[in-house]
Design an enzyme around this catalytic site. Structure first.
Site, PDB file in Angstrom:
ATOM      1  N   ASP A  39      35.792  42.280  34.753  1.00 33.30           N
ATOM      2  CA  ASP A  39      36.544  43.108  35.699  1.00 33.30           C
ATOM      3  C   ASP A  39      35.677  44.282  36.142  1.00 33.30           C
ATOM      4  O   ASP A  39      34.685  44.617  35.497  1.00 33.30           O
ATOM      5  CB  ASP A  39      37.855  43.617  35.092  1.00 33.30           C
ATOM      6  CG  ASP A  39      38.916  43.867  36.163  1.00 33.30           C
ATOM      7  OD1 ASP A  39      39.835  43.050  36.284  1.00 33.30           O
ATOM      8  OD2 ASP A  39      38.798  44.865  36.914  1.00 33.30           O
ATOM      9  N   ASP A  79      31.031  43.718  38.798  1.00 28.81           N
ATOM     10  CA  ASP A  79      31.493  43.828  40.181  1.00 28.81           C
ATOM     11  C   ASP A  79      31.122  42.504  40.855  1.00 28.81           C
ATOM     12  O   ASP A  79      29.930  42.188  40.992  1.00 28.81           O
ATOM     13  CB  ASP A  79      30.788  45.008  40.864  1.00 28.81           C
ATOM     14  CG  ASP A  79      31.199  45.170  42.314  1.00 28.81           C
ATOM     15  OD1 ASP A  79      31.850  44.264  42.870  1.00 28.81           O
ATOM     16  OD2 ASP A  79      30.854  46.212  42.900  1.00 28.81           O
ATOM     17  N   VAL A  80      32.126  41.742  41.266  1.00 32.29           N
ATOM     18  CA  VAL A  80      31.836  40.400  41.803  1.00 32.29           C
ATOM     19  C   VAL A  80      31.073  40.438  43.128  1.00 32.29           C
ATOM     20  O   VAL A  80      30.575  39.417  43.583  1.00 32.29           O
ATOM     21  CB  VAL A  80      33.121  39.539  41.957  1.00 32.29           C
ATOM     22  CG1 VAL A  80      33.769  39.266  40.620  1.00 32.29           C
ATOM     23  CG2 VAL A  80      34.102  40.166  42.944  1.00 32.29           C
ATOM     24  N   ASN A 106      39.249  34.946  40.089  1.00 31.37           N
ATOM     25  CA  ASN A 106      40.578  35.533  40.240  1.00 31.37           C
ATOM     26  C   ASN A 106      40.546  36.940  40.848  1.00 31.37           C
ATOM     27  O   ASN A 106      41.565  37.397  41.382  1.00 31.37           O
ATOM     28  CB  ASN A 106      41.240  35.557  38.848  1.00 31.37           C
ATOM     29  CG  ASN A 106      42.546  36.300  38.840  1.00 31.37           C
ATOM     30  OD1 ASN A 106      43.541  35.841  39.390  1.00 31.37           O
ATOM     31  ND2 ASN A 106      42.548  37.493  38.233  1.00 31.37           N
ATOM     32  N   TYR A 176      43.380  40.572  54.434  1.00 36.20           N
ATOM     33  CA  TYR A 176      43.675  39.852  53.179  1.00 36.20           C
ATOM     34  C   TYR A 176      43.946  38.379  53.476  1.00 36.20           C
ATOM     35  O   TYR A 176      43.385  37.484  52.832  1.00 36.20           O
ATOM     36  CB  TYR A 176      44.876  40.506  52.509  1.00 36.20           C
ATOM     37  CG  TYR A 176      45.260  39.896  51.178  1.00 36.20           C
ATOM     38  CD1 TYR A 176      44.501  40.137  50.037  1.00 36.20           C
ATOM     39  CD2 TYR A 176      46.393  39.093  51.066  1.00 36.20           C
ATOM     40  CE1 TYR A 176      44.861  39.593  48.813  1.00 36.20           C
ATOM     41  CE2 TYR A 176      46.761  38.545  49.846  1.00 36.20           C
ATOM     42  CZ  TYR A 176      45.991  38.795  48.721  1.00 36.20           C
ATOM     43  OH  TYR A 176      46.350  38.242  47.511  1.00 36.20           O
ATOM     44  N   LYS A 180      41.687  35.174  52.304  1.00 31.60           N
ATOM     45  CA  LYS A 180      42.211  34.148  51.399  1.00 31.60           C
ATOM     46  C   LYS A 180      42.161  32.760  52.053  1.00 31.60           C
ATOM     47  O   LYS A 180      42.043  31.743  51.354  1.00 31.60           O
ATOM     48  CB  LYS A 180      43.634  34.507  50.961  1.00 31.60           C
ATOM     49  CG  LYS A 180      43.691  35.749  50.052  1.00 31.60           C
ATOM     50  CD  LYS A 180      42.930  35.528  48.752  1.00 31.60           C
ATOM     51  CE  LYS A 180      43.139  36.646  47.752  1.00 31.60           C
ATOM     52  NZ  LYS A 180      42.444  36.409  46.473  1.00 31.60           N
ATOM     53  N   THR A 211      53.068  41.170  39.411  1.00 29.50           N
ATOM     54  CA  THR A 211      51.945  41.867  38.766  1.00 29.50           C
ATOM     55  C   THR A 211      51.913  43.296  39.331  1.00 29.50           C
ATOM     56  O   THR A 211      52.677  43.634  40.243  1.00 29.50           O
ATOM     57  CB  THR A 211      50.617  41.173  39.109  1.00 29.50           C
ATOM     58  OG1 THR A 211      50.409  41.300  40.527  1.00 29.50           O
ATOM     59  CG2 THR A 211      50.640  39.696  38.731  1.00 29.50           C
TER      60      THR A 211
HETATM   61  P1  NAD Z   1      45.542  42.357  39.729  1.00 29.14           P
HETATM   62  O1  NAD Z   1      45.308  43.597  40.512  1.00 29.14           O
HETATM   63  O2  NAD Z   1      46.100  42.444  38.361  1.00 29.14           O
HETATM   64  O3  NAD Z   1      44.180  41.522  39.618  1.00 29.14           O
HETATM   65  C1  NAD Z   1      43.059  41.702  40.421  1.00 29.14           C
HETATM   66  C2  NAD Z   1      41.924  42.170  39.549  1.00 29.14           C
HETATM   67  O4  NAD Z   1      40.715  42.120  40.312  1.00 29.14           O
HETATM   68  C3  NAD Z   1      42.075  43.621  39.036  1.00 29.14           C
HETATM   69  O5  NAD Z   1      42.005  43.639  37.619  1.00 29.14           O
HETATM   70  C4  NAD Z   1      40.882  44.332  39.651  1.00 29.14           C
HETATM   71  O6  NAD Z   1      40.338  45.345  38.806  1.00 29.14           O
HETATM   72  C5  NAD Z   1      39.905  43.181  39.845  1.00 29.14           C
HETATM   73  N1  NAD Z   1      38.855  43.491  40.828  1.00 29.14           N
HETATM   74  C6  NAD Z   1      39.002  44.101  42.023  1.00 29.14           C
HETATM   75  N2  NAD Z   1      37.808  44.233  42.615  1.00 29.14           N
HETATM   76  C7  NAD Z   1      36.902  43.679  41.779  1.00 29.14           C
HETATM   77  C8  NAD Z   1      35.496  43.518  41.827  1.00 29.14           C
HETATM   78  N3  NAD Z   1      34.773  43.952  42.883  1.00 29.14           N
HETATM   79  N4  NAD Z   1      34.869  42.929  40.793  1.00 29.14           N
HETATM   80  C9  NAD Z   1      35.580  42.490  39.712  1.00 29.14           C
HETATM   81  N5  NAD Z   1      36.909  42.621  39.602  1.00 29.14           N
HETATM   82  C10 NAD Z   1      37.561  43.211  40.631  1.00 29.14           C
HETATM   83  O7  NAD Z   1      46.466  41.450  40.638  1.00 29.14           O
HETATM   84  P2  NAD Z   1      46.995  39.968  40.488  1.00 29.14           P
HETATM   85  O8  NAD Z   1      48.272  39.943  41.213  1.00 29.14           O
HETATM   86  O9  NAD Z   1      46.929  39.496  39.098  1.00 29.14           O
HETATM   87  O10 NAD Z   1      45.949  39.175  41.397  1.00 29.14           O
HETATM   88  C11 NAD Z   1      45.020  38.234  40.904  1.00 29.14           C
HETATM   89  C12 NAD Z   1      44.577  37.363  42.056  1.00 29.14           C
HETATM   90  O11 NAD Z   1      45.699  36.641  42.567  1.00 29.14           O
HETATM   91  C13 NAD Z   1      43.986  38.142  43.237  1.00 29.14           C
HETATM   92  O12 NAD Z   1      42.905  37.422  43.797  1.00 29.14           O
HETATM   93  C14 NAD Z   1      45.144  38.184  44.222  1.00 29.14           C
HETATM   94  O13 NAD Z   1      44.700  38.311  45.554  1.00 29.14           O
HETATM   95  C15 NAD Z   1      45.774  36.836  43.963  1.00 29.14           C
HETATM   96  N6  NAD Z   1      47.172  36.733  44.382  1.00 29.14           N
HETATM   97  C16 NAD Z   1      48.155  37.476  43.799  1.00 29.14           C
HETATM   98  C17 NAD Z   1      49.467  37.342  44.242  1.00 29.14           C
HETATM   99  C18 NAD Z   1      50.617  38.096  43.649  1.00 29.14           C
HETATM  100  O14 NAD Z   1      51.745  37.947  44.146  1.00 29.14           O
HETATM  101  N7  NAD Z   1      50.448  38.886  42.615  1.00 29.14           N
HETATM  102  C19 NAD Z   1      49.763  36.464  45.294  1.00 29.14           C
HETATM  103  C20 NAD Z   1      48.727  35.749  45.872  1.00 29.14           C
HETATM  104  C21 NAD Z   1      47.431  35.891  45.408  1.00 29.14           C
END
Ligand code: NAD
Length: 286
Positions: A39, A79-80, A106, A176, A180, A211
């Site tokens: 992360d 950092d991805v 993710n 966004y 995606k 989340t």
């Molecule tokens: P989340 O915020 O808990 O998870 C995202 C994580 O990505 C965070 O921990 C953040 O610190 C990390 N991150 C951000 N930038 C980064 C970087 N440059 N390098 C490394 N890590 C980084 O949210 P979530 O809801 O668990 O989302 C996880 C994934 O699912 C994301 O890709 C999100 O777009 C996708 N998603 C979530 C939902 C939802 O409803 N929660 C719906 C569709 C898609």
């Protein structure tokens, strides 16, 4: 013993305890997978619309929860968007475990959601940098190790986190949604390239998963529309045939299936995890 036992996975964006990444790490750990959780672990840039970027302490707590399942877990600050950092994560994984079977891309964000008319170029670029370039860089860096592992053990698995937003874009979220959608196209091209090595690649389209990220989105919508958070949440739930928000575990369960041997014939797919949300009509926010 589970067929996943002793396999090794990297999961990015796993630094928040209530996030999809952490739930996936726990789910795979229960099947015996050794996990690297990566992360950002840094304060978000000043224009980040989503303030919930993970911190090192929380990532360590996630790693502790994963290890409590009886597997080894390596937390990594990464950092991805930084190829050198991503390569270091892969090198550390190989040094620690000697194999890499599974990559779950993710990590995802949205910077500065706004109507296209007002959206900042910088916010658009940063969203694409994490959501699209980050997935590309992680695949590029991990593939040599994954191909080597697949050559030895017969299979590899990549799961990329897209979003229902790719198929049902919402106003103010063009960056966004477009990012995606790009994840799906990237995954489908990749799936054809890596099939020869026994590696599958699939994209998941979660929708309305409860989340920190989702709660932030609901709060933003509440502000934009001038309605109470409860009302906004009820409206969202009313559009989900299953009648509730999804849980991170709902997504983690599908990841666990896709990385298993049973899913060897599933590749290049974009799979909804939405409680049927895409079947309802979306309304323009007012
Ligand atoms: P989340 O915020 O808990 O998870 C995202 C994580 O990505 C965070 O921990 C953040 O610190 C990390 N991150 C951000 N930038 C980064 C970087 N440059 N390098 C490394 N890590 C980084 O949210 P979530 O809801 O668990 O989302 C996880 C994934 O699912 C994301 O890709 C999100 O777009 C996708 N998603 C979530 C939902 C939802 O409803 N929660 C719906 C569709 C898609």
């Amino acid at each position: 013993m589970s067929q996943l036992a002793n396999k090794v996975a990297i999961i990015t964006g796993a630094g928040r305890k209530n996030g999809i990444g952490a739930a996936t790490a726990l789910r795979l750990a229960r099947a015996g997978v050794q996990v690297v959780v990566g992360d950002l672990c840094a304060p978000p840039p000043s224009n980040a619309a989503n303030p919930g970027v993970g911190q090192w302490q929380e990532l360590e707590e996630v790693a502790g929860m994963v290890e409590a399942e009886g597997v080894r877990c390596l937390p990594m600050r990464v950092d991805v968007t930084d190829l050198a950092a991503v390569e270091s994560m892969v090198s550390a994984t190989m040094a620690e475990f000697g194999r890499l079977d599974i990559l779950v891309n993710n990590a995802g964000v949205v910077f500065g959601p706004a109507p296209v008319l007002q959206m900042q170029e910088d916010a658009w670029r940063k969203t694409f940098d994490v959501n699209v370039t980050g997935v590309f860089l992680c695949c590029k860096a991990a593939l040599p190790a994954m191909i080597q592992t697949a050559g030895q053990y017969g299979a590899g698995r990549i799961v990329n986190m897209s979003s229902l937003a790719a198929a049902r874009p919402k106003p103010f979220m063009a960056s966004y949604a477009a990012s995606k959608a790009a994840v799906i196209a990237l995954t489908q091209a990749l799936a054809q390239e890596v099939a020869q090595f026994g590696i599958t690649a699939n994209a998941l389209l979660p929708g309305d998963i409860d989340t920190g990220f989702k709660q932030w989105g609901l709060q933003l919508e509440s502000l934009v529309r001038g309605k109470a958070l409860d009302e906004i949440t009820s409206e969202a739930v009313a559009q989900i045939p299953v009648g509730r928000l999804g849980t991170p575990e709902d997504v983690a369960g599908l990841v666990a299936y896709l990385v298993s041997d049973e899913a060897a014939f599933i590749t290049g797919q974009a799979i909804n995890v939405t409680g049927g949300r895409e079947l309802s009509q979306a309304a323009m926010p007012r």
